[in-house]
Design an enzyme around this catalytic site. Structure first.
Site, PDB file in Angstrom:
ATOM      1  N   THR A 118       0.867  -1.183   0.000  1.00 48.53           N
ATOM      2  CA  THR A 118       0.000   0.000   0.000  1.00 48.53           C
ATOM      3  C   THR A 118       0.902   1.230   0.000  1.00 48.53           C
ATOM      4  OG1 THR A 118       0.003   0.053   2.388  1.00 48.53           O
ATOM      5  CG2 THR A 118      -1.776  -1.169   1.365  1.00 48.53           C
TER       6      THR A 118
ATOM      7  N   GLU B 280      -5.820  -3.385  -1.224  1.00 43.73           N
ATOM      8  CA  GLU B 280      -6.271  -4.492  -0.378  1.00 43.73           C
ATOM      9  C   GLU B 280      -7.416  -5.281  -1.009  1.00 43.73           C
ATOM     10  OE1 GLU B 280      -5.524  -1.466   0.581  1.00 43.73           O
ATOM     11  OE2 GLU B 280      -4.751  -1.385   2.626  1.00 43.73           O
TER      12      GLU B 280
ATOM     13  N   LYS C 295     -15.015  17.709   9.582  1.00 41.91           N
ATOM     14  CA  LYS C 295     -16.026  17.567  10.640  1.00 41.91           C
ATOM     15  C   LYS C 295     -16.353  18.966  11.150  1.00 41.91           C
ATOM     16  CE  LYS C 295     -15.067  12.834  11.532  1.00 41.91           C
ATOM     17  NZ  LYS C 295     -14.256  11.812  12.115  1.00 41.91           N
TER      18      LYS C 295
ATOM     19  N   TRP D 111     -20.618  16.043   8.911  1.00 40.04           N
ATOM     20  CA  TRP D 111     -19.517  15.805   7.977  1.00 40.04           C
ATOM     21  C   TRP D 111     -19.753  16.545   6.660  1.00 40.04           C
ATOM     22  CZ3 TRP D 111     -18.425   9.772   8.330  1.00 40.04           C
ATOM     23  CH2 TRP D 111     -18.005   9.474   9.632  1.00 40.04           C
TER      24      TRP D 111
END
Ligand code: AMP
Length: 542
Positions: A186, A331, A439, A444
């Site tokens: 990754t 992944e 936030k 959000w």
């Protein structure tokens, strides 16, 4: 009671063997590092991958050994994909855009036994070789005539010499389909990179699913040019799906500028391509400036970062190229969702359809997904509730190589780190990485939504939105903009551009102009860097 069907393991070597037998004369065309165009067929690739497998054995590479590559998209890299995994060794693609220290760290962590590299990367090899603890040899992916006259690395091997010494007719070994086939780290924007270790089984199931009509719709009638690098999640699996269906493969090598890509699209009659939005930005600008068209390209998959709606529109309306917006991650091998309409959407207006096409799309069979709140409770698929996105399936990791980072699963689900909404029809929209979401007053705000609107402004080349500390609201959005060359636009004009497009409280509190947005090794905006640079910006309303 068990069924009575043949117990044949799903092995990667069988994909190339199939292509060689049933699509023997289908071409693989590569722009080489040396600049020329190389052409051969699946039958040739299969024969040479077999020679490579023998050469690897002769160099002492055995079952489960890791073999690294630092290479562009090209035919020799393709042969390595099959030669290495085909003998039960592990193909470890390394991203050459990483810092040399990180490359050495990754190769040592993987314990690569050999490293194959394209000549472009010789300076990297020279820098990292003294720090490589397990690597016993470096192979230049070229022929004798192009071998470097001298190098700081002693005993460089030559790829074509290795193949020349071997004979044809290699018999691929059979082993357990759960054997590790390839390893991809990754990008490691937080902490050290972690290795996703794919299996033969996961790779083949992913290749099957990727080729389906409602996924990437790959077939033997396609000529497919993966711009997405083979060091970025196996070119999104296309290195396997193309031979699986017998599609012609076109590899662009190191030249990823608009002109080189457009030339190759036209000369090789490419029908389908794949890449991240930043690459397409260069291509679209070139095509527009030169008043060109795409004569054969009918569709392209765009993912890796959110594809701005303005880019989807430009491809579709100006050039008649359908965009498949897709989402996935290292992944997940990487495919998770792809946007394709259903029959019931065909009667909608163009604008209504477009409203669906900008989403990241529906889950591919094999990927199960859900969104949950911070309390872990599942959220409704109402197209409005945002939650943390979790996935599970046979090509999703259950942990990382060498157990790095502990057990990532939550009750069997992999937390993607993305925040998303899902519509009642199952169309998923990524609103943010969880660490990038803004936030504000306990609610959000999606930085991606705000960026997508900004890049639709004619004067804006690139835009990023980050959260900046605010005494009352915790965080408020700051818009960071790179203007197009020669274009003028003010803070007020940009903020005015949001009128009627978002809820008022989502409006960025300020705008800063900059020369460039920093990009990571896979073409994603580096918000960590932007936060370092602009995180202490003083907002006018604070
Ligand atoms: P990587 O493992 O480098 O491919 O990065 C995976 C991450 O890229 C995902 O978790 C998302 O945050 C992001 N990503 C991939 N595709 C998209 C997309 N279509 N829209 C938004 N973000 C995306």
């Amino acid at each position: 009671m068990l069924g009575i069907m043949q117990d044949q393991p799903l092995l990667i070597s069988s994909v190339l063997a199939h292509a060689a037998r049933h699509h023997a004369d289908t071409e693989i065309v590569s722009r080489t590092v040396e600049g020329s165009i190389h052409r051969y067929t699946y039958a040739d690739a299969h024969r040479r991958a077999g020679r490579l497998a023998r050469a690897l054995g002769a160099l002492g590479v055995g079952f489960s050994d890791r073999v690294g590559t630092l290479a562009w998209n090209g035919y020799r890299h393709f042969e390595l994909y099959y030669g290495i995994s085909g003998i039960g060794a592990v193909m470890h693609t390394i991203n050459p855009r990483l810092h040399p220290e990180q490359i050495a760290w990754i190769a040592n962590h993987a314990e690569d036994k050999l490293l194959f590299f394209d000549l472009t990367f010789l300076p990297i090899i020279e820098a990292v070789a003294p720090h490589m603890r397990t690597c016993k040899g470096f192979v230049a992916m070229t022929d004798r005539a192009h071998m470097p006259a001298s190098s700081k690395v002693a005993g460089l091997l030559c790829y074509e010499d290795l193949l020349e010494r071997e004979s044809d007719g290699f018999e691929w070994p059979t082993f357990d389909e759960n054997t590790a086939s390839s390893l991809c780290y990754t990008s490691g924007t937080t902490g050290n990179p972690k290795g996703a270790l794919y299996t033969h089984r996961s790779t083949i199931l992913h290749a099957y699913a990727s080729a389906l009509p409602d996924t990437l719709d790959c077939s033997a009638r396609d000529a497919i040019l993966p711009v997405v690098p083979m060091f970025h999640v196996n070119a999104w699996g296309l290195a396997y799906s193309c031979p699986l269906v017998g599609a012609k493969l076109v590899f662009p090598g190191p030249q990823l500028d608009g002109k080189s890509l457009h030339d190759l699209f036209e000369t090789e009659k490419v029908t389908f391509s794949a890449g991240v939005p930043t690459v397409w930005q260069g291509l679209l600008a070139y095509v527009k400036q030169n008043n060109l068209r795409f004569s054969t390209l009918s569709r392209t998959v765009i993912g890796g970062s959110s594809c701005p709606p303005a880019m989807i529109k430009a491809f579709q309306d100006d050039y008649g190229v359908r965009v498949l917006h897709a989402w996935g991650m290292t992944e997940m091998s990487p495919l998770g969702t792809v946007c394709n309409l259903k029959t019931k959407h065909l009667g909608l207006t163009k604008d209504e359809q477009f409203g669906i096409e900008v989403t990241q799309g529906r889950a591919v069979y094999g990927v199960d997904m859900k969104i949950v709140g911070d309390d872990g409770q599942e959220l409704p698929w109402d197209g409005k509730s945002f939650g943390n996105l979790l996935v599970r399936g046979p090509w999703v990791v259950k942990g990382y190589f060498k157990g790095e980072g502990g057990d990532p699963l939550v009750d069997g689900w992999f937390p993607t780190g993305d925040v998303a909404t899902i519509s009642p029809d199952g169309f998923m929209t990524i609103t943010d990485r969880s660490k990038d979401v803004i936030k504000s007053g306990g609610e959000w705000i999606s930085s991606i939504d705000l960026e997508n609107i900004a890049v639709a402004h004619p004067a804006v080349l690139q835009a990023a939105v980050i959260g900046v500390a605010h005494p009352k609201w915790d965080e408020r959005p700051l818009l960071i903009v790179v203007r197009k060359p020669g274009a003028q636009v003010t803070r007020e004009e940009l903020l005015g551009f949001y009128d009627g497009k978002i809820a008022k409280w989502w409006l960025p509190d300020d705008v800063v102009f900059t020369d460039a947005i920093p990009l990571g090794a896979t073409g994603k905006m580096l918000k960590t860097k932007l936060r370092e640079q602009f995180g202490s910006h003083r907002l006018p309303t604070a």
